[in-house]
Enzyme design. Structure first.
Site, PDB file in Angstrom:
ATOM      1  N   ILE A 264     -33.962  30.632   3.714  1.00  0.00           N
ATOM      2  CA  ILE A 264     -33.732  29.576   4.761  1.00  0.00           C
ATOM      3  C   ILE A 264     -34.921  29.437   5.577  1.00  0.00           C
ATOM      4  O   ILE A 264     -34.981  28.297   6.226  1.00  0.00           O
ATOM      5  CB  ILE A 264     -32.583  29.796   5.660  1.00  0.00           C
ATOM      6  CG1 ILE A 264     -32.792  30.934   6.443  1.00  0.00           C
ATOM      7  CG2 ILE A 264     -31.157  30.196   4.791  1.00  0.00           C
ATOM      8  CD1 ILE A 264     -31.971  31.242   7.537  1.00  0.00           C
TER       9      ILE A 264
ATOM     10  N   GLY B 215     -40.523  35.048   8.229  1.00  0.00           N
ATOM     11  CA  GLY B 215     -39.493  35.178   7.269  1.00  0.00           C
ATOM     12  C   GLY B 215     -39.646  33.645   6.439  1.00  0.00           C
ATOM     13  O   GLY B 215     -38.351  32.968   5.869  1.00  0.00           O
TER      14      GLY B 215
ATOM     15  N   TYR C  88     -27.724  47.456   8.460  1.00  0.00           N
ATOM     16  CA  TYR C  88     -27.690  46.161   8.608  1.00  0.00           C
ATOM     17  C   TYR C  88     -26.986  45.745   9.689  1.00  0.00           C
ATOM     18  O   TYR C  88     -27.432  44.747  10.679  1.00  0.00           O
ATOM     19  CB  TYR C  88     -27.716  45.288   7.252  1.00  0.00           C
ATOM     20  CG  TYR C  88     -27.888  43.863   7.451  1.00  0.00           C
ATOM     21  CD1 TYR C  88     -29.109  43.287   7.449  1.00  0.00           C
ATOM     22  CD2 TYR C  88     -26.742  43.026   7.275  1.00  0.00           C
ATOM     23  CE1 TYR C  88     -29.429  42.128   7.325  1.00  0.00           C
ATOM     24  CE2 TYR C  88     -27.002  41.567   7.399  1.00  0.00           C
ATOM     25  CZ  TYR C  88     -28.182  40.857   7.149  1.00  0.00           C
ATOM     26  OH  TYR C  88     -28.560  39.558   7.511  1.00  0.00           O
TER      27      TYR C  88
ATOM     28  N   SER D 264     -26.292  37.627  11.942  1.00  0.00           N
ATOM     29  CA  SER D 264     -25.350  37.527  10.782  1.00  0.00           C
ATOM     30  C   SER D 264     -24.063  38.048  11.264  1.00  0.00           C
ATOM     31  O   SER D 264     -23.917  38.821  12.260  1.00  0.00           O
ATOM     32  CB  SER D 264     -25.918  38.607   9.723  1.00  0.00           C
ATOM     33  OG  SER D 264     -24.816  38.971   8.645  1.00  0.00           O
TER      34      SER D 264
END
Length: 279
Positions: free
Chosen positions: A15, A10, A159, A133
């Site tokens: 980030i 990623g 998610y 998260s």
């Protein structure tokens, strides 16, 4: 600080790219992974890193990626694996592997990649850093019999489930392999102002990309990337504690109640291994 070989998924933007810039300044060797060939090549050129392209919506590509990373690392091996790739999609179509896309990209693909690289990581007393998260607390609720199903419940539930699985996966890595030298940590980087959720139809898109979102205490990608880089360059047992979940720079017990269930963590590991066809 000694130079480390760090795999960062990623890393095309957000980030991940911000962390790569900081880690490059510290002299680490970076193997950067992204889905977009153009984006990951640009970040790699900027940071002096090596670029690898893989789409986590395909487990075959994850397997190929693991082989390429191991070959590139060579005898030096990999010191740190950062499972940072993820997102929220809400795509009603299953992946080529037959799973809900958000769950596969955020959990199944990192689970597979980690396991394929695990022998080398353990041998080097390496670390695994998993981007989770706070959404796992608010939207997640794992049902093992429905794991990876395309259920059309909601994109944010998918998610939340995936990021809850990330925390449980981190706990399992610690329990199974910490005595052999491996360290693992999961973290919430904060509410980061990036392109996150831009391509979904979920309520989280409204949070991140609306007037309402501008009223929330969001942080920049650079700030979120600094949090990720802090964990990647840090020393387990000194900078951070293996097996814990961090909210930005601090360990916290504010997790979903399922995240503290070791039996669920073991069951999730076994079910995930079956789903990705690990022997």
């Amino acid at each position: 600080m000694s130079s480390r070989t760090i795999v960062l998924t990623g890393a095309s933007d957000g980030i991940g790219a911000a962390a790569a810039r900081l880690l490059a300044q510290q002299g680490h060797r970076l193997l950067l992974v992204g889905r977009s060939p153009e984006k990951i090549a640009a970040v790699a050129a900027e940071t002096g890193a090596e670029a690898f392209v893989a789409d986590f919506a395909s487990l075959a590509e994850v397997r190929e990626l693991a082989a390429r990373l191991a070959e590139a690392a060579g005898e030096d091996g990999i010191d740190v694996l950062a499972n940072n790739a993820g997102g929220i999609f809400g795509d009603p179509r299953p992946t080529v592997d037959g799973f809900e896309k958000t769950f596969q990209v955020n959990h199944l693909a990192p689970f597979l990649l980690t396991n394929l690289l695990l022998p080398g990581l353990v041998q080097r007393s390496g670390s695994v850093v998993n981007t989770s998260s706070a959404a796992h607390r608010f939207f997640g609720r794992l049902e093992l019999e429905r794991l990876g199903d395309v259920r059309h419940v909601s994109a944010r539930r998918d998610y939340g489930d995936a990021k809850l699985a990330t925390v449980l996966f981190t706990r399992s890595l610690h329990r199974r392999f910490h005595d052999d030298g491996l360290s693992a940590v999961a973290f919430h980087p904060g509410i980061v102002r990036t392109s996150f959720a831009a391509g979904s139809r979920s309520g989280m898109r409204m949070i991140y990309h609306s007037v309402l979102g501008r009223l929330l205490p969001m942080i920049s990608a650079a700030q979120g990337g600094a949090n990720l880089a802090w964990l990647l360059a840090g020393t387990p047992g000194v900078t951070w504690t293996s097996g814990r979940y961090y909210d930005r720079y601090r360990p916290t017990a504010r997790v979903h109640r399922q995240a503290d269930d070791p039996r669920l963590a073991d069951a999730l590991w076994r079910r995930s291994a079956e789903m990705v066809d690990l022997g």
